[in-house]
Design an enzyme around this catalytic site. Structure first.
Site, short mmCIF file in Angstrom:
data_model
loop_
_atom_site.label_atom_id
_atom_site.label_comp_id
_atom_site.label_asym_id
_atom_site.label_seq_id
_atom_site.Cartn_x
_atom_site.Cartn_y
_atom_site.Cartn_z
N CYS A 30 22.14 -0.49 -52.32
CA CYS A 30 21.02 0.02 -53.12
C CYS A 30 21.43 1.40 -53.57
CB CYS A 30 19.73 0.08 -52.29
SG CYS A 30 18.36 0.91 -53.14
N CYS A 64 20.96 -0.56 -60.37
CA CYS A 64 19.97 -0.98 -59.38
C CYS A 64 20.43 -2.31 -58.83
CB CYS A 64 18.60 -1.11 -60.06
SG CYS A 64 17.31 -1.84 -59.03
#
Length: 264
Positions: free
Chosen positions: A183, A73
């Site tokens: 992302c 992440c």
């Protein structure tokens, strides 16, 4: 040799893009994955909240006796990777530095775009890492707050998603030759992003780049899993709806997965 699993954590389903690449490059390794979809997206949240949530996910993985943790992440990597890495006695990887390095190798013009969550973009971490490695690079960053909710809702091919992606990426169109998908959710939108940016723009999947570093560390610490044929017991956990998670996971990983709901 070390036959313990590798732990992956993410704010939701995005880290599955890293897992897919791991299964392609290192198919003998076993995976334990926790996705915090109930609290996704992390990007708009304050740093202290992201830090607290990430530590909950880390501690969950530690109860599963993992040999390595991958913070799959970008937002969590930007906020808390250094802290987690320093406090644990197992290897901890983030996804930002591998993506930054790959972007530098890819660009011909020196003009690199970075898209990410509001927290990742406001942290300025990609520009810092890229310029530290190659000061002459010009980096343009763009927050894309609507992308993660679309992915978490499994709206990967809808007309709404195409409209949102096309409108959001307008400021970068024609301005960069390399675009970092900052992302791990964003590779799930890769075909639409590529169409918007054009065929000549190289897309950098930060999570996929991270798998090369995983391989290096497994070798360095001599913790590769035995390559002898044995059944793998991949485990997937989500803080949200297990059925919704499994639909995305099975479509993306192209295998049957068992997903358990957990409360943190």
């Amino acid at each position: 040799m070390d036959n313990r699993p590798i732990g992956f954590l993410d704010s939701g389903v995005g880290g599955l893009t890293v897992v897919r690449e791991l299964m392609r490059q290192l198919p003998h390794e076993e995976v334990i994955y926790i996705g915090d979809s109930a609290r996704a997206p992390y990007g708009p949240r304050p740093a202290e909240q992201i830090r607290a949530y990430t530590w909950q996910l880390v501690n969950f993985l530690l109860t599963k006796d993992v040999k390595m943790i991958v913070i799959a992440c970008n937002t969590a990597t930007a906020v808390v990777w250094e802290e987690v890495k320093e406090k644990l006695d197992i290897p901890v990887l983030g996804v930002i530095l591998p993506g930054a390095s790959a972007a530098i190798k890819s660009t011909a013009s020196g003009r690199i775009g970075v898209i990410g969550t509001p927290m990742t973009v406001s942290s300025d971490i990609y520009r810092q890492k890229i310029e530290a490695l190659s000061p002459e690079m010009q980096v343009e960053s763009l927050a894309c707050p609507k992308f993660v909710p679309l992915v978490e809702s499994n709206e990967l091919h809808s007309s709404l998603t195409k409209k949102v992606v096309y409108e959001t990426l307008q400021p970068l169109a024609g301005r960069v030759d390399t675009l970092v998908l900052g992302c791990t959710h964003y590779p799930l939108l890769r075909p639409i992003i590529q169409n918007r940016m054009g065929p000549d723009v190289k897309l950098i999947d930060s999570g996929a780049e991270c798998v090369r570093d995983i391989s290096v560390l497994l070798n360095y610490f001599e913790i590769n899993r035995s390559r002898e044929k044995q059944e793998l017991n991949h485990q997937f956990y989500t803080t949200a709806n297990a059925k919704s998670f499994s639909e995305i996971a099975e479509s993306w990983l192209r295998l049957k997965v068992n997903v358990e709901h957990v409360s943190l």
